[in-house]
Design an enzyme around this catalytic site. Structure first.
Site, mmCIF file in Angstrom:
data_model
loop_
_atom_site.group_PDB
_atom_site.id
_atom_site.type_symbol
_atom_site.label_atom_id
_atom_site.label_comp_id
_atom_site.label_asym_id
_atom_site.label_seq_id
_atom_site.Cartn_x
_atom_site.Cartn_y
_atom_site.Cartn_z
ATOM 1 N N HIS A 62 0.994 -1.166 0.028
ATOM 2 C CA HIS A 62 0.168 -0.099 -0.122
ATOM 3 C C HIS A 62 0.964 1.246 0.064
ATOM 4 O O HIS A 62 1.844 1.587 0.807
ATOM 5 C CB HIS A 62 -1.035 -0.087 1.338
ATOM 6 C CG HIS A 62 -1.728 0.997 1.261
ATOM 7 N ND1 HIS A 62 -2.772 1.534 0.490
ATOM 8 C CD2 HIS A 62 -1.758 2.344 2.216
ATOM 9 C CE1 HIS A 62 -3.469 2.520 0.584
ATOM 10 N NE2 HIS A 62 -2.954 2.897 1.743
ATOM 11 N N LYS A 111 -0.355 11.071 1.017
ATOM 12 C CA LYS A 111 0.490 10.509 0.183
ATOM 13 C C LYS A 111 0.134 10.802 -1.373
ATOM 14 O O LYS A 111 1.077 11.185 -2.157
ATOM 15 C CB LYS A 111 0.360 8.768 0.211
ATOM 16 C CG LYS A 111 0.801 8.252 1.557
ATOM 17 C CD LYS A 111 0.762 6.879 1.581
ATOM 18 C CE LYS A 111 -0.645 6.360 1.558
ATOM 19 N NZ LYS A 111 -1.271 6.641 2.581
ATOM 20 N N ASP A 141 -1.825 3.767 -4.889
ATOM 21 C CA ASP A 141 -2.561 2.880 -3.945
ATOM 22 C C ASP A 141 -2.079 1.502 -3.724
ATOM 23 O O ASP A 141 -1.543 0.982 -2.675
ATOM 24 C CB ASP A 141 -4.012 2.768 -4.369
ATOM 25 C CG ASP A 141 -4.539 2.298 -3.082
ATOM 26 O OD1 ASP A 141 -4.596 2.627 -1.982
ATOM 27 O OD2 ASP A 141 -5.817 1.502 -3.368
ATOM 28 N N ARG A 151 20.320 13.612 15.029
ATOM 29 C CA ARG A 151 20.401 14.916 14.078
ATOM 30 C C ARG A 151 21.194 14.837 12.966
ATOM 31 O O ARG A 151 21.154 15.739 11.940
ATOM 32 C CB ARG A 151 20.858 16.072 15.074
ATOM 33 C CG ARG A 151 19.918 16.373 16.162
ATOM 34 C CD ARG A 151 18.761 17.132 15.772
ATOM 35 N NE ARG A 151 18.925 18.483 15.191
ATOM 36 C CZ ARG A 151 19.120 19.509 16.094
ATOM 37 N NH1 ARG A 151 19.078 19.381 17.412
ATOM 38 N NH2 ARG A 151 19.390 20.811 15.721
#
Length: 315
Positions: A144, A165, A183, A251
């Site tokens: 997906h 998305k 999808d 970081r």
């Protein structure tokens, strides 16, 4: 997995591309070409030049192989052709548009083994057949997400439903990137370390964006906005982070790990979703950074090395 296809099915699929003609053995058209890629090395392989020791399911005869057969004594030639059309051979393919001797055609008819001829050279035939089989009959999985070509590499964008998305994909297309599948992209392992992704034919060209409905990306942006398939190189996972989770992100390295797809470890970058963040720019930057990593450059390591040099100079 054991993947199969019939000789007739292969002929119909590749007849035009390989310029095939069916010379003999039509009764064997429904024969299944069975190939187990995980078998012992000594077992039969899918396709290759004439070989009597490690046989191929598809035996290819070019000018060298036919010259070898022509140079044998009649008894040895007869024995060799009998071996060629033994039960280990599913079909025989003659390359370069060469004339096929009558005794070979006769053996093909008697053994009911399909005999084809192509105008292409042997090495091209073998390459095309291996590529066709790998892409059509490999183990497959549907994931997906939205699959795109970003900065020239295959990028799968994943995340929870309604996280954005499709909107991100639309913005990436508007910035010159290309849509492959929305999808339900389909992925197949086509080599030990390669996973190829494509779009089911029913969904090709379409992108669903909430509020706008179904969009035809090809009609809106042109053919250049669509890509049929691409090797999967990177996964971008969109996620909502709490303040504590944001503070725990490295970081220097960011949030990076790998995700197993059909036995291949694919690099994955997790991007925090928050108001004001330009995710399209971040995805493009992630793709560029991944390309640099493939070439051997790591920005985090380069930064740390620079710091160490400055510390040494100060001391």
């Amino acid at each position: 997995m054991n993947a199969t296809l019939t000789v007739a099915g292969l002929f119909e699929a590749l007849r035009d591309k390989l310029e095939l003609s069916w010379l003999a053995g039509r009764e064997g058209g429904e024969r299944e070409i069975l190939f187990r890629p995980n078998d012992d090395p000594g077992s039969s392989s899918l396709v290759g030049h004439l070989n009597f020791i490690h046989t191929h399911r598809i035996q290819v005869l070019g000018s060298i192989e036919l010259a070898y057969l022509d140079g044998l004594d009649p008894d040895y030639r007869r024995e060799a052709i009998n071996m060629l059309f033994s039960g280990q051979t599913d079909m025989v393919l003659v390359s370069e548009g060469l004339d096929v001797p009558e005794d070979i055609q006769q053996h093909a008819r008697e053994a009911k083994t399909p005999l084809f001829r192509s105008t292409l050279p042997s090495h091209e035939l073998i390459s095309h057949l291996q590529h066709f089989y790998a892409h059509s009959y490999s183990e497959r999985i549907i994931l997906h997400g939205v699959y795109m070509e970003v900065m020239g590499i295959g990028v799968l964008i994943t995340g929870e439903a309604s996280i954005g998305k499709s909107e991100l994909a639309l913005e990436l297309v508007s910035r010159g990137q290309r849509l492959i599948a929305d999808d339900t992209p389909e992925f197949a392992r086509v080599a030990p370390d390669l996973v190829s992704g494509s779009c089911p034919s029913l969904l090709r060209d379409f992108l669903e964006v909430r509020g706008l409905g179904i969009l035809n990306i090809r009609a809106m942006f042109g053919d250049s906005a669509i890509k049929r398939s691409k090797y999967l190189r990177l996964i971008i996972h969109l996620a909502k982070f709490s303040d504590q989770e944001l503070n725990r992100i490295d970081r220097l390295k960011g949030s990076q790990d790998t995700h197993n797809v059909l036995g291949v470890e694919i690099p994955r970058v997790t991007l925090p979703v928050a108001p004001g963040r330009n995710l399209a720019v971040l995805v493009e930057a992630a793709a560029r950074n991944h390309i640099l990593r493939i070439r051997g450059y790591d920005a985090g390591e380069a930064f740390m090395e620079r710091q160490h040099r400055h510390i040494e100079q100060d001391q």
